[in-house]
Design a protein around this motif. Structure first.
Motif, PDB file in Angstrom:
ATOM      1  N   LEU A   1      38.475 -25.423  -0.031  1.00  0.00           N
ATOM      2  CA  LEU A   1      37.996 -24.054  -0.189  1.00  0.00           C
ATOM      3  C   LEU A   1      36.711 -23.793   0.593  1.00  0.00           C
ATOM      4  CD1 LEU A   1      38.715 -23.414  -3.979  1.00  0.00           C
ATOM      5  CD2 LEU A   1      39.998 -22.566  -2.005  1.00  0.00           C
ATOM      6  N   SER A   2      35.977 -24.847   0.898  1.00  0.00           N
ATOM      7  CA  SER A   2      34.733 -24.675   1.649  1.00  0.00           C
ATOM      8  C   SER A   2      34.966 -24.579   3.154  1.00  0.00           C
ATOM      9  CB  SER A   2      33.786 -25.843   1.362  1.00  0.00           C
ATOM     10  OG  SER A   2      34.234 -27.045   1.980  1.00  0.00           O
ATOM     11  N   MET A   3      36.177 -24.901   3.599  1.00  0.00           N
ATOM     12  CA  MET A   3      36.484 -24.860   5.029  1.00  0.00           C
ATOM     13  C   MET A   3      36.769 -23.421   5.460  1.00  0.00           C
ATOM     14  SD  MET A   3      39.075 -28.115   5.137  1.00  0.00           S
ATOM     15  CE  MET A   3      38.565 -29.748   4.589  1.00  0.00           C
ATOM     16  N   PRO A   4      36.134 -22.935   6.527  1.00  0.00           N
ATOM     17  CA  PRO A   4      36.324 -21.545   6.936  1.00  0.00           C
ATOM     18  C   PRO A   4      37.626 -21.274   7.687  1.00  0.00           C
ATOM     19  CG  PRO A   4      34.808 -22.634   8.440  1.00  0.00           C
ATOM     20  CD  PRO A   4      35.087 -23.615   7.338  1.00  0.00           C
ATOM     21  N   GLN A   5      38.320 -22.334   8.082  1.00  0.00           N
ATOM     22  CA  GLN A   5      39.530 -22.160   8.890  1.00  0.00           C
ATOM     23  C   GLN A   5      40.763 -21.791   8.052  1.00  0.00           C
ATOM     24  OE1 GLN A   5      37.632 -24.915   8.905  1.00  0.00           O
ATOM     25  NE2 GLN A   5      36.782 -25.074  10.974  1.00  0.00           N
TER      26      GLN A   5
ATOM     27  N   LYS B   1      34.713 -34.714   5.213  1.00  0.00           N
ATOM     28  CA  LYS B   1      33.452 -34.073   5.587  1.00  0.00           C
ATOM     29  C   LYS B   1      32.542 -35.033   6.350  1.00  0.00           C
ATOM     30  CE  LYS B   1      30.366 -30.523   3.935  1.00  0.00           C
ATOM     31  NZ  LYS B   1      30.068 -29.616   2.808  1.00  0.00           N
ATOM     32  N   GLU B   2      32.566 -36.298   5.965  1.00  0.00           N
ATOM     33  CA  GLU B   2      31.749 -37.288   6.666  1.00  0.00           C
ATOM     34  C   GLU B   2      32.280 -37.544   8.074  1.00  0.00           C
ATOM     35  OE1 GLU B   2      31.337 -37.886   2.313  1.00  0.00           O
ATOM     36  OE2 GLU B   2      33.046 -37.665   3.670  1.00  0.00           O
ATOM     37  N   ALA B   3      33.605 -37.551   8.223  1.00  0.00           N
ATOM     38  CA  ALA B   3      34.214 -37.882   9.509  1.00  0.00           C
ATOM     39  C   ALA B   3      34.300 -36.698  10.460  1.00  0.00           C
ATOM     40  CB  ALA B   3      35.618 -38.461   9.285  1.00  0.00           C
ATOM     41  N   LEU B   4      34.463 -35.497   9.921  1.00  0.00           N
ATOM     42  CA  LEU B   4      34.620 -34.308  10.762  1.00  0.00           C
ATOM     43  C   LEU B   4      33.681 -33.185  10.325  1.00  0.00           C
ATOM     44  CD1 LEU B   4      37.818 -35.542  10.367  1.00  0.00           C
ATOM     45  CD2 LEU B   4      38.120 -33.850  12.149  1.00  0.00           C
ATOM     46  N   PRO B   5      32.378 -33.395  10.422  1.00  0.00           N
ATOM     47  CA  PRO B   5      31.432 -32.342  10.013  1.00  0.00           C
ATOM     48  C   PRO B   5      31.565 -31.087  10.859  1.00  0.00           C
ATOM     49  CG  PRO B   5      30.309 -34.067  11.253  1.00  0.00           C
ATOM     50  CD  PRO B   5      31.690 -34.581  10.950  1.00  0.00           C
ATOM     51  N   GLU B   6      32.161 -31.218  12.063  1.00  0.00           N
ATOM     52  CA  GLU B   6      32.303 -30.049  12.942  1.00  0.00           C
ATOM     53  C   GLU B   6      33.211 -28.974  12.353  1.00  0.00           C
ATOM     54  OE1 GLU B   6      34.861 -33.360  14.962  1.00  0.00           O
ATOM     55  OE2 GLU B   6      33.108 -33.208  13.644  1.00  0.00           O
ATOM     56  N   ILE B   7      34.009 -29.327  11.358  1.00  0.00           N
ATOM     57  CA  ILE B   7      34.846 -28.322  10.699  1.00  0.00           C
ATOM     58  C   ILE B   7      33.977 -27.238  10.071  1.00  0.00           C
ATOM     59  CG2 ILE B   7      36.365 -27.934   8.693  1.00  0.00           C
ATOM     60  CD1 ILE B   7      37.741 -30.566   9.348  1.00  0.00           C
TER      61      ILE B   7
END
Length: 260
Positions: free
Chosen positions: A108-112, A232-238
């Protein structure tokens, strides 16, 4: 359900495609093993295949055609798709799946835009998402019925053609169809899957790829996650906003999307 179609964002990626089984929940849940047993039982009871041949045939067809079901069709067995899915999935121990509030909050925190891309049938996908408490975290589901409609639909002719065999992962054609159906730019889409060969095909189709359930990279994978919870640790760019493009609007899904 929030489709994120209205959000004004400036993110590096615009869509996240998620496999479901053994990706959103761990292989240790036991559903995979139970499903394989159900498929073997179906082959014995409904297709009357010699018992001594079934285990090896089941594995060989899975490796060759993506799913045992697809392989059975190719080698000439005739059966109803819905009946097969009901048998394979209808008796699964879904009670072993529990709500996952950590994953829910991450999603839910992901904007995509977030979309499920599974070889399973829609009924199974909906049950799994409900058990995990993630039913409202995804814009839609691309599943067996999406890629293998019972009849041609005029406005989806571009996505579907008359296939002599079941369309499913890991065929690159299945990925290309999913990309068209979801109306995404593969260069701005990340695909998550636990299958090494699915990840390789996703990369061949132009997607950014993440292998889930592995600590090391595999061929075709851009990232590796021991667990989907490590995302989140591996792909913070999301979650990172690109200030140079703050008004970029994510495109809405095409009409071909199967909504959960």
């Amino acid at each position: 359900m929030d489709t994120a179609a209205h959000r004004m964002v400036g993110v590096k990626y615009e869509c996240l495609l998620f496999d479901m089984d053994d990706t959103l929940y761990p292989l240790s849940s036991g559903l995979n093993l139970a499903c394989r047993k159900n498929i073997i039982d179906y082959m014995l009871e409904h297709l009357h295949i010699e018992e001594s041949e079934v285990p090896k045939m089941c594995l060989d067809l899975y490796k060759e055609y993506g799913t045992t079901m697809a392989g059975l069709k190719v080698i000439g067995h005739e059966f109803d798709n819905d009946e097969f899915h009901a048998y394979a999935h209808g008796r699964l121990p879904y009670e072993k799946l529990k709500h996952d509030p950590v994953l829910r909050n991450l999603l839910l925190s992901m904007p995509q835009r977030k979309i499920i891309f599974t070889n399973a049938d829609r009924a199974h996908a909906v049950k799994v998402l409900n058990r995990l408490g993630l039913e409202d975290c995804f814009e839609g589901i691309i599943c067996f019925e999406t890629l293998n409609p019972a009849k041609e639909i005029d406005h989806m002719d571009e996505c579907y053609s008359s296939h002599s065999q079941i369309l499913c992962k890991p065929s690159v054609e299945a990925f290309e169809a999913a990309i068209r159906i979801a109306n995404v730019d593969p260069k701005k889409t990340i695909f998550f899957d636990d299958s090494v060969r699915n990840v390789a095909s996703g990369k061949a189709a132009g997607l950014h790829t993440v292998i889930v359930g592995h600590s090391d990279l595999v061929p075709g994978a851009d990232h590796a996650l021991n667990s989907i919870h490590n995302i989140k640790e591996a792909l913070p760019e999301i979650w990172e906003i690109e200030e140079s493009n703050p008004q970029k609007m994510i495109q809405p899904p095409s009409e071909a999307m199967v909504l959960a």
